[in-house]
Design a protein around this motif. Structure first.
Motif, PDB file in Angstrom:
ATOM      1  N   GLY A   1       0.743  -1.224   0.079  1.00  9.64           N
ATOM      2  CA  GLY A   1       0.119  -0.162   0.069  1.00  9.64           C
ATOM      3  C   GLY A   1       0.855   1.399  -0.199  1.00  9.64           C
ATOM      4  O   GLY A   1       1.972   1.265  -0.409  1.00  9.64           O
ATOM      5  N   ARG A   2       0.154   2.122   0.542  1.00  9.47           N
ATOM      6  CA  ARG A   2       0.860   3.659   0.580  1.00  9.47           C
ATOM      7  C   ARG A   2       0.204   4.241   1.738  1.00  9.47           C
ATOM      8  O   ARG A   2      -0.927   4.175   2.180  1.00  9.47           O
ATOM      9  CB  ARG A   2       0.545   4.451  -0.763  1.00  9.47           C
ATOM     10  CG  ARG A   2       1.256   4.267  -1.922  1.00  9.47           C
ATOM     11  CD  ARG A   2       2.836   4.124  -2.045  1.00  9.47           C
ATOM     12  NE  ARG A   2       3.280   3.661  -3.295  1.00  9.47           N
ATOM     13  CZ  ARG A   2       3.506   2.601  -3.730  1.00  9.47           C
ATOM     14  NH1 ARG A   2       3.186   1.203  -3.024  1.00  9.47           N
ATOM     15  NH2 ARG A   2       3.963   2.181  -4.901  1.00  9.47           N
ATOM     16  N   LEU A   3       1.176   5.189   2.308  1.00  5.87           N
ATOM     17  CA  LEU A   3       0.450   5.989   3.137  1.00  5.87           C
ATOM     18  C   LEU A   3      -0.459   7.200   2.730  1.00  5.87           C
ATOM     19  O   LEU A   3      -0.233   7.736   1.586  1.00  5.87           O
ATOM     20  CB  LEU A   3       1.689   6.818   4.184  1.00  5.87           C
ATOM     21  CG  LEU A   3       2.647   5.998   4.575  1.00  5.87           C
ATOM     22  CD1 LEU A   3       3.570   6.711   5.799  1.00  5.87           C
ATOM     23  CD2 LEU A   3       1.881   4.706   5.657  1.00  5.87           C
ATOM     24  N   THR A   4      -1.397   7.412   3.776  1.00  4.59           N
ATOM     25  CA  THR A   4      -2.505   8.714   3.220  1.00  4.59           C
ATOM     26  C   THR A   4      -2.735   9.378   4.261  1.00  4.59           C
ATOM     27  O   THR A   4      -2.935   9.021   5.502  1.00  4.59           O
ATOM     28  CB  THR A   4      -3.570   8.196   2.557  1.00  4.59           C
ATOM     29  OG1 THR A   4      -4.459   9.189   1.966  1.00  4.59           O
ATOM     30  CG2 THR A   4      -4.449   7.142   3.339  1.00  4.59           C
TER      31      THR A   4
ATOM     32  N   VAL B   1      -2.632   3.523   6.444  1.00  4.96           N
ATOM     33  CA  VAL B   1      -2.233   2.817   5.361  1.00  4.96           C
ATOM     34  C   VAL B   1      -3.342   2.616   4.258  1.00  4.96           C
ATOM     35  O   VAL B   1      -4.437   2.081   4.889  1.00  4.96           O
ATOM     36  CB  VAL B   1      -1.376   1.457   5.669  1.00  4.96           C
ATOM     37  CG1 VAL B   1      -1.144   0.820   4.541  1.00  4.96           C
ATOM     38  CG2 VAL B   1      -0.346   1.694   6.678  1.00  4.96           C
ATOM     39  N   ASP B   2      -3.434   3.047   3.164  1.00  2.62           N
ATOM     40  CA  ASP B   2      -4.261   3.019   2.106  1.00  2.62           C
ATOM     41  C   ASP B   2      -3.748   1.523   1.654  1.00  2.62           C
ATOM     42  O   ASP B   2      -2.762   1.652   0.372  1.00  2.62           O
ATOM     43  CB  ASP B   2      -4.105   3.990   1.103  1.00  2.62           C
ATOM     44  CG  ASP B   2      -5.179   3.884  -0.067  1.00  2.62           C
ATOM     45  OD1 ASP B   2      -6.116   3.298   0.186  1.00  2.62           O
ATOM     46  OD2 ASP B   2      -4.978   4.527  -1.212  1.00  2.62           O
ATOM     47  N   CYS B   3      -4.543   0.709   1.721  1.00  8.08           N
ATOM     48  CA  CYS B   3      -4.289  -0.582   0.985  1.00  8.08           C
ATOM     49  C   CYS B   3      -4.948  -0.803  -0.283  1.00  8.08           C
ATOM     50  O   CYS B   3      -6.220  -1.396  -0.118  1.00  8.08           O
ATOM     51  CB  CYS B   3      -4.642  -1.851   2.039  1.00  8.08           C
ATOM     52  SG  CYS B   3      -3.843  -1.684   3.589  1.00  8.08           S
TER      53      CYS B   3
ATOM     54  N   ASN C   1       9.392   0.561   5.120  1.00 11.47           N
ATOM     55  CA  ASN C   1       8.958   1.746   5.891  1.00 11.47           C
ATOM     56  C   ASN C   1       8.561   1.375   7.142  1.00 11.47           C
ATOM     57  O   ASN C   1       7.766   0.605   7.510  1.00 11.47           O
ATOM     58  CB  ASN C   1       7.682   2.326   5.161  1.00 11.47           C
ATOM     59  CG  ASN C   1       7.120   3.701   5.619  1.00 11.47           C
ATOM     60  OD1 ASN C   1       6.889   3.763   6.717  1.00 11.47           O
ATOM     61  ND2 ASN C   1       7.328   4.583   4.733  1.00 11.47           N
ATOM     62  N   ASN C   2       9.124   2.031   8.189  1.00 10.04           N
ATOM     63  CA  ASN C   2       9.168   1.658   9.477  1.00 10.04           C
ATOM     64  C   ASN C   2       7.995   2.150  10.195  1.00 10.04           C
ATOM     65  O   ASN C   2       7.603   1.645  11.302  1.00 10.04           O
ATOM     66  CB  ASN C   2      10.468   2.330  10.131  1.00 10.04           C
ATOM     67  CG  ASN C   2      10.646   1.621  11.486  1.00 10.04           C
ATOM     68  OD1 ASN C   2      11.724   2.049  12.425  1.00 10.04           O
ATOM     69  ND2 ASN C   2       9.939   0.765  11.924  1.00 10.04           N
ATOM     70  N   ALA C   3       7.035   2.964   9.618  1.00  5.51           N
ATOM     71  CA  ALA C   3       5.808   3.498  10.007  1.00  5.51           C
ATOM     72  C   ALA C   3       4.838   2.414   9.868  1.00  5.51           C
ATOM     73  O   ALA C   3       3.963   2.197  10.654  1.00  5.51           O
ATOM     74  CB  ALA C   3       5.502   4.509   9.610  1.00  5.51           C
ATOM     75  N   LEU C   4       5.090   1.275   8.846  1.00  2.00           N
ATOM     76  CA  LEU C   4       4.313   0.050   8.646  1.00  2.00           C
ATOM     77  C   LEU C   4       4.242  -0.831   9.963  1.00  2.00           C
ATOM     78  O   LEU C   4       3.208  -1.150  10.400  1.00  2.00           O
ATOM     79  CB  LEU C   4       4.417  -0.343   7.318  1.00  2.00           C
ATOM     80  CG  LEU C   4       3.628  -1.500   7.051  1.00  2.00           C
ATOM     81  CD1 LEU C   4       2.092  -1.153   6.777  1.00  2.00           C
ATOM     82  CD2 LEU C   4       4.160  -2.079   5.615  1.00  2.00           C
TER      83      LEU C   4
END
Length: 486
Positions: free
Chosen positions: A76-79, A98-100, A170-173
């Motif tokens: 995904g990506r962050l949003t 997280v935009d999956c 990405n460590n925020a994940l």
């Protein structure tokens, strides 16, 4: 050995999971606090596979697509969403999720002409950082940039006599524990596909993506008191990234026997000091190794008598919460805890201070309870701290040492089908003077990847206490003849 510029990119591919319903996963305070931090960078060195590199990338891509079908947030990506006041007129904050939507991970194929395995892991020498740093994708990226960048990227670098597989994550994940679970799931799928080509999936058990909430139930989005985070988090990265600070890196191996001896030494010192709090019986190998590294790094800094030092280390919250987090929790659940700060001579000069330091590490671990974790989370929510990385680093080490990673991570279980890794290395992300990363040893024990300023590393190389504990036949540097003592 050729310079890092000799590494050339041959191809790039986007790997997407099968289509599935779109989903949002709100980040918790544990995740959000890492938005200004670097992507995690770990890499595995392998012997050459019994097929071409092109076939290897096809193999890894197919297995990764299957792994992403289960670990779909990784693709995904962050949003960021803005939140309005009760009247719907003014922006009062924002939240990040997280935009999956299957945007995809990335696989890069690169070639390092003239670079051999012996150049990557030279015996009795420093880590060749300039070359190894060229083996990682998304170099210099920070987690906030996951709004646009892949949350996971892989660079497969072909060497003259081997392969290096470097990961940027990405460590925020999630934290390292969840990352290594994902990497091992991917490797298992790849391994099974080589053994049983007709196998369709070999899908791993689904992780737990639902974020933990201190109030139980489904975690609600954490609304930060900012209209937008782009002006707060440092996100612009020059191209190419600026050169890292001058550091030397060494990988030191501690055998199971050496760790047992360190633990016994710490225990005996506490008994001799009249321990009456049960600290001697409770000493662990981690405490003993941490205290040794703390003492040696502090000694290398030549601290003045009035200067204070502390040992800080990452600690997993999963089994310290009540109730514990579920098995397979896929997110961040790590804090940094610290021993009490002491003046340098108190740590280094009196006899028996390895035992004292080990007990100090034990007290810091014991104090990290469910109540402490919840109090920390509440304090962060009341006053969110998104600290740029350089400032956070300056606040962390304070003349001491910061220990991250874990020898419990199944690093050498990442066999993609042609044998377990020969070695593990990390990139330049979040490296600073006084950082130590722990990994399991390939055949047991613990490997400590130590990053220090050149003058401090030179002092460590003359430290008799350290080199007496480093396993001689696996050390990254021969024992120097002259040994320094505080």
């Amino acid at each position: 050995m050729p310079p890092a510029a000799a590494v050339r990119v041959a191809s790039r591919r986007t790997v997407k999971p099968p289509p599935r319903p779109r989903e949002r996963i709100a980040l918790t305070s544990w995740d959000l606090a890492l938005l200004p931090a670097d992507y995690l960078q770990y890499g595995l060195l392998f012997a050459p596979p019994p097929f071409s590199t092109a076939h290897l990338v096809d193999h890894l891509q197919a297995a990764l697509a299957s792994a992403l079908a289960v670990y779909y947030p990784v693709a995904g990506r962050l949003t960021t969403d803005q939140h309005l006041d009760a009247k719907g007129e003014q922006v009062v904050g924002c939240s990040v999720s997280v935009d999956c939507d299957g945007q995809g991970a990335e696989i890069v194929l690169a070639v390092a002409d003239g670079v051999a395995i012996a150049d990557v892991v030279p015996p009795e020498a420093d880590v060749p950082t300039a070359v190894i740093r060229s083996f990682f994708p998304l170099d210099g990226a920070v987690n906030y940039e996951g709004h646009e960048l892949p949350l996971f990227a892989v660079q497969v670098t072909e060497l003259d006599d081997g392969v290096f597989v470097g990961f940027a994550y990405n460590n925020a994940l999630s934290d390292g524990a969840a990352l290594w679970d994902f990497l091992n799931a991917w490797a298992k799928i790849a391994r099974l596909r080589l053994a049983l080509p007709e196998l369709e999936s070999g899908a791993p058990r689904a992780p737990v993506f639902e974020r933990w909430s201190p109030d139980a139930g489904v975690a609600a989005p954490v609304v930060l008191p900012y209209a937008d985070l782009a002006g707060i988090v440092i996100v612009k990265r020059p191209s190419p990234p600026p050169p890292p600070p001058e550091l030397r890196e060494r990988v030191l191996h501690f055998s199971p026997e050496s760790l047992a001896a360190l633990k016994e030494r710490a225990r005996q010192e506490l008994v001799a000091a009249g321990d009456d709090a049960g600290a001697a019986a409770a000493v662990t190998k981690f405490q003993a190794l941490s205290s040794l590294l703390w003492r040696c790094v502090a000694r290398s800094r030549r601290l003045a008598p009035e200067q204070e030092t502390a040992c800080r280390f990452a600690i997993d919250n999963r089994n310290r919460l009540r109730p514990p987090l579920p098995t397979g929790y896929f997110g961040n659940s790590v804090y940094t805890v610290s021993t009490e700060s002491v003046a340098a001579p108190e740590l280094l000069v009196p006899p028996g201070r390895l035992g004292w330091a080990a007990a100090a590490v034990g007290r810091a671990v014991e104090a990290h309870t469910d109540a402490d974790i919840r109090a920390r989370m509440a304090a962060w929510k009341a006053e969110p701290a998104l600290v740029p990385v350089p400032a956070a680093v300056a606040a962390l080490h304070r003349n001491g040492v910061v220990i991250v990673g874990s020898p419990r991570f199944d690093v050498y279980g990442c066999d993609f089908g042609w044998g377990k890794p020969l070695a593990v290395r990390s990139g330049r992300a979040a490296k600073y003077d006084g950082r130590v990363s722990l990994f399991p040893g390939r055949e047991g024990g613990v490997d400590a990847e130590v990053a220090l300023a050149p003058e401090h590393m030179a002092a460590v190389e003359r430290d008799g206490e350290l080199w007496a504990a480093v396993t001689p036949d696996a050390a990254s540097h021969e024992l120097p003849r002259k040994l320094d003592h505080y």
